[in-house]
Motif scaffolding. Structure first.
Motif, PDB file in Angstrom:
ATOM      1  N   GLY A  31       0.799  -1.215   0.000  1.00  0.00           N
ATOM      2  CA  GLY A  31       0.000   0.000   0.000  1.00  0.00           C
ATOM      3  C   GLY A  31       0.828   1.260   0.000  1.00  0.00           C
ATOM      4  N   LEU A  32       0.110   2.360  -0.053  1.00  0.00           N
ATOM      5  CA  LEU A  32       0.737   3.675  -0.097  1.00  0.00           C
ATOM      6  C   LEU A  32      -0.114   4.666   0.684  1.00  0.00           C
ATOM      7  N   ALA A  33       0.511   5.333   1.640  1.00  0.00           N
ATOM      8  CA  ALA A  33      -0.130   6.446   2.345  1.00  0.00           C
ATOM      9  C   ALA A  33       0.459   7.728   1.778  1.00  0.00           C
ATOM     10  N   GLU A  34      -0.383   8.631   1.337  1.00  0.00           N
ATOM     11  CA  GLU A  34       0.074   9.839   0.657  1.00  0.00           C
ATOM     12  C   GLU A  34      -0.418  11.091   1.371  1.00  0.00           C
ATOM     13  N   ARG A  35       0.229  12.219   1.000  1.00  0.00           N
ATOM     14  CA  ARG A  35      -0.131  13.544   1.512  1.00  0.00           C
ATOM     15  C   ARG A  35      -0.099  13.581   3.039  1.00  0.00           C
ATOM     16  N   LEU A  36       0.960  12.993   3.600  1.00  0.00           N
ATOM     17  CA  LEU A  36       1.097  13.006   5.056  1.00  0.00           C
ATOM     18  C   LEU A  36       1.266  14.432   5.562  1.00  0.00           C
ATOM     19  N   ASN A  37       0.816  14.626   6.795  1.00  0.00           N
ATOM     20  CA  ASN A  37       0.897  15.926   7.473  1.00  0.00           C
ATOM     21  C   ASN A  37       0.089  17.020   6.766  1.00  0.00           C
ATOM     22  N   GLU A  42      -4.374  10.302   2.788  1.00  0.00           N
ATOM     23  CA  GLU A  42      -5.166   9.125   2.426  1.00  0.00           C
ATOM     24  C   GLU A  42      -4.257   7.915   2.301  1.00  0.00           C
ATOM     25  N   ILE A  43      -4.875   6.734   2.348  1.00  0.00           N
ATOM     26  CA  ILE A  43      -4.114   5.501   2.288  1.00  0.00           C
ATOM     27  C   ILE A  43      -4.815   4.502   1.377  1.00  0.00           C
ATOM     28  N   THR A  44      -4.030   3.766   0.599  1.00  0.00           N
ATOM     29  CA  THR A  44      -4.544   2.709  -0.267  1.00  0.00           C
ATOM     30  C   THR A  44      -3.845   1.411   0.100  1.00  0.00           C
ATOM     31  N   ILE A  45      -4.618   0.354   0.308  1.00  0.00           N
ATOM     32  CA  ILE A  45      -4.065  -0.960   0.629  1.00  0.00           C
ATOM     33  C   ILE A  45      -4.564  -1.964  -0.400  1.00  0.00           C
ATOM     34  N   GLY A  50      -8.702  -7.391  -2.784  1.00  0.00           N
ATOM     35  CA  GLY A  50      -9.080  -6.173  -3.491  1.00  0.00           C
ATOM     36  C   GLY A  50      -8.312  -4.961  -2.978  1.00  0.00           C
ATOM     37  N   LYS A  51      -8.856  -3.799  -3.232  1.00  0.00           N
ATOM     38  CA  LYS A  51      -8.207  -2.540  -2.866  1.00  0.00           C
ATOM     39  C   LYS A  51      -9.082  -1.749  -1.901  1.00  0.00           C
ATOM     40  N   ILE A  52      -8.455  -1.183  -0.886  1.00  0.00           N
ATOM     41  CA  ILE A  52      -9.145  -0.367   0.116  1.00  0.00           C
ATOM     42  C   ILE A  52      -8.574   1.042   0.080  1.00  0.00           C
ATOM     43  N   ASN A  53      -9.450   2.041   0.063  1.00  0.00           N
ATOM     44  CA  ASN A  53      -9.033   3.445   0.134  1.00  0.00           C
ATOM     45  C   ASN A  53      -9.604   4.070   1.395  1.00  0.00           C
ATOM     46  N   LEU A  54      -8.746   4.693   2.173  1.00  0.00           N
ATOM     47  CA  LEU A  54      -9.181   5.296   3.427  1.00  0.00           C
ATOM     48  C   LEU A  54      -8.696   6.731   3.536  1.00  0.00           C
ATOM     49  N   LYS A  55      -9.531   7.564   4.110  1.00  0.00           N
ATOM     50  CA  LYS A  55      -9.138   8.925   4.449  1.00  0.00           C
ATOM     51  C   LYS A  55      -8.449   8.889   5.814  1.00  0.00           C
ATOM     52  N   LEU A  56      -7.329   9.573   5.951  1.00  0.00           N
ATOM     53  CA  LEU A  56      -6.605   9.606   7.213  1.00  0.00           C
ATOM     54  C   LEU A  56      -7.066  10.792   8.049  1.00  0.00           C
ATOM     55  N   THR A  64      -0.374   7.385  11.000  1.00  0.00           N
ATOM     56  CA  THR A  64      -0.479   6.672   9.724  1.00  0.00           C
ATOM     57  C   THR A  64      -0.004   5.230   9.855  1.00  0.00           C
ATOM     58  N   LEU A  65       1.134   5.020  10.517  1.00  0.00           N
ATOM     59  CA  LEU A  65       1.654   3.662  10.677  1.00  0.00           C
ATOM     60  C   LEU A  65       0.732   2.820  11.555  1.00  0.00           C
ATOM     61  N   GLU A  66       0.100   3.445  12.534  1.00  0.00           N
ATOM     62  CA  GLU A  66      -0.855   2.730  13.377  1.00  0.00           C
ATOM     63  C   GLU A  66      -2.075   2.309  12.559  1.00  0.00           C
ATOM     64  N   VAL A  67      -2.530   3.183  11.655  1.00  0.00           N
ATOM     65  CA  VAL A  67      -3.652   2.834  10.772  1.00  0.00           C
ATOM     66  C   VAL A  67      -3.278   1.663   9.868  1.00  0.00           C
ATOM     67  N   ILE A  68      -2.056   1.659   9.360  1.00  0.00           N
ATOM     68  CA  ILE A  68      -1.612   0.564   8.487  1.00  0.00           C
ATOM     69  C   ILE A  68      -1.697  -0.769   9.235  1.00  0.00           C
ATOM     70  N   ILE A  69      -1.116  -0.838  10.439  1.00  0.00           N
ATOM     71  CA  ILE A  69      -1.143  -2.075  11.226  1.00  0.00           C
ATOM     72  C   ILE A  69      -2.578  -2.481  11.557  1.00  0.00           C
ATOM     73  N   ASN A  70      -3.384  -1.526  12.022  1.00  0.00           N
ATOM     74  CA  ASN A  70      -4.763  -1.835  12.418  1.00  0.00           C
ATOM     75  C   ASN A  70      -5.601  -2.305  11.241  1.00  0.00           C
ATOM     76  N   THR A  71      -5.448  -1.660  10.078  1.00  0.00           N
ATOM     77  CA  THR A  71      -6.237  -2.037   8.910  1.00  0.00           C
ATOM     78  C   THR A  71      -5.836  -3.420   8.414  1.00  0.00           C
ATOM     79  N   LEU A  72      -4.536  -3.697   8.384  1.00  0.00           N
ATOM     80  CA  LEU A  72      -4.080  -5.039   7.973  1.00  0.00           C
ATOM     81  C   LEU A  72      -4.639  -6.100   8.909  1.00  0.00           C
ATOM     82  N   THR A  73      -4.715  -5.774  10.201  1.00  0.00           N
ATOM     83  CA  THR A  73      -5.262  -6.716  11.181  1.00  0.00           C
ATOM     84  C   THR A  73      -6.757  -6.916  10.971  1.00  0.00           C
ATOM     85  N   GLU A  74      -7.495  -5.809  10.798  1.00  0.00           N
ATOM     86  CA  GLU A  74      -8.949  -5.880  10.602  1.00  0.00           C
ATOM     87  C   GLU A  74      -9.322  -6.653   9.344  1.00  0.00           C
TER      88      GLU A  74
END
Length: 392
Positions: A31-37, A42-45, A50-56, A64-74
């Motif tokens: 995935g890729l998390a973009e436009r940090l700070n 947003e993040i794409t996994i 399939g593909k997931i798009n999330l607003k950060l 952002t890194l916490e969202v990555i771990i949590n989303t992969l777990t969910e």
């Protein structure tokens, strides 16, 4: 027991990541998390599901890194926390010639290298510190772009400037894309069943470009230098220019050193010459339509590449293979064909049919008795995961 390793590539405004199941060395997700700070984070996994798009909601590194771990777990892609986290670090200076487990001393040395990579190393530090804060019990490993090139001899890495600058400030050539060059050279040697004594040229061609001379699996010369600006023409980077250009532009345009460096890094290369794009595909399309500046950009790109490859060949005791990799190297049939037709002195005969299909089952795109031209898709993230696994 979980055998997952998370690979992190932290940029100044983005985080790329890959999750590997090391029992099969397969990529479970990326995935890729973009436009940090920014408010637009947003993040794409991507995974087999399939593909997931999330607003950060929060787009700092830690959140952002916490969202990555949590989303992969969910999503069921990560049943337990990773057994290790591998970080891509662009510059390790002369401190590191191999991947290392990160501790306070290692992190301090990565920070010491920030002057050598001011755009890249601060982002890596932010990613490492965020992961350490979130998951202090997970081993973290740093894999350096520069490490593979620490085998360069002094005659290849020293500049013709006062030696004291090397002693005091580490002014020397370091090279980049080392993880990619190491992987594709090793893979080519395996696929071609080369003897232990062999010589390979590797061409990593993407938005950033570099070539290396590899002898018996060790880098002996490369095109990038103290920073990623030296060497080949790239997407937005100029590559080699006369050092006197800085003084000339300052005198004639009134630009500061920072402004000149910004132009050479972000407004030059394919983009600067073509006036169209930094993307090779777009420049090729415009050239086909008759855009003369686009064609000129391609001509300069290919000429510089051929000249650098010719120079690197001088470091080889023998020449067995030329490896194409990276986004352009793996996909631009036109670039590969033009290169092999330009450097005829290498004695590589292009097989046009194989080139059109990006090579046979091994990636070979040449024929005849000369050196072999081969396409090898790079796998930098897998190399980082392997390095992390080896150290835990």
């Amino acid at each position: 027991m979980s055998n997952n390793i998370l690979v992190i590539n932290s940029g100044s405004s983005s985080v790329k990541f890959s999750l590997f199941d090391m029992s099969s060395e397969s990529e479970s997700a990326s995935g890729l998390a973009e436009r940090l700070n920014t408010a637009e984070g947003e993040i794409t996994i991507k995974s087999a599901e399939g593909k997931i798009n999330l607003k950060l909601e929060k787009s700092d590194y830690r959140s952002t890194l916490e969202v990555i771990i949590n989303t992969l777990t969910e999503q069921g892609l990560l049943e337990t926390l990773p057994v290790a986290i591998g970080h891509r670090v662009v510059h390790g200076g002369e401190f590191f010639s191999d991947p290392v487990l990160i501790n306070d001393d290692v992190l301090g040395k990565i920070k010491d290298c920030i002057p050598l990579a001011p755009l890249h190393n601060p982002a890596a530090v932010s990613g490492i510190e965020a992961m350490t804060s979130l998951y202090p019990s997970i081993p973290q490993v740093a894999v350096f772009d520069t490490a593979f090139h620490q085998t360069l001899p002094p005659e290849a890495y020293l500049y013709g400037v006062p030696y004291e600058l090397y002693e005091e400030l580490g002014v020397r050539r370091y090279g980049m894309h080392g993880t990619s060059h190491q992987y594709v050279a090793s893979e080519a040697a395996k696929r071609l069943n080369l003897p232990a004594e062999h010589g390979i040229l590797t061409a990593h061609l993407g938005n950033g470009c570099s070539c290396s001379a590899v002898v018996n699996g060790k880098s002996v010369d490369t095109t990038m230098g103290m920073t990623p600006l030296e060497g080949l023409l790239m997407g937005t980077r100029s590559g080699d220019v006369d050092p006197g250009l800085h003084q000339f532009l300052h005198a004639q345009k009134g630009w500061s050193i920072d402004e000149i460096t910004d132009v050479l890094n972000k407004k030059s290369g394919l983009l600067g010459i073509s006036g169209v794009s930094n993307d090779m595909r777009s420049v090729e399309q415009e050239a086909e339509k008759g855009n003369k500046r686009a064609q000129l950009a391609l001509d300069v790109f290919h000429f510089r590449l051929a000249r650098q490859l010719g120079g690197l060949a001088a470091s080889l005791p023998r020449f067995d293979a030329l490896v194409f990799t990276g986004g352009i190297g793996e996909n631009s049939r036109e670039t590969r064909a033009l290169m092999l037709n330009t450097i005829k002195i290498f004695g590589i005969e292009l097989d046009e049919a194989l080139n059109k299909t990006n090579g046979d089952e091994r990636g070979v795109i040449s024929k005849g008795n000369g050196p072999t031209a081969i396409v090898v898709n790079t796998a930098e993230e897998l190399m980082i995961a392997r390095a992390a696994q080896a150290l835990i």
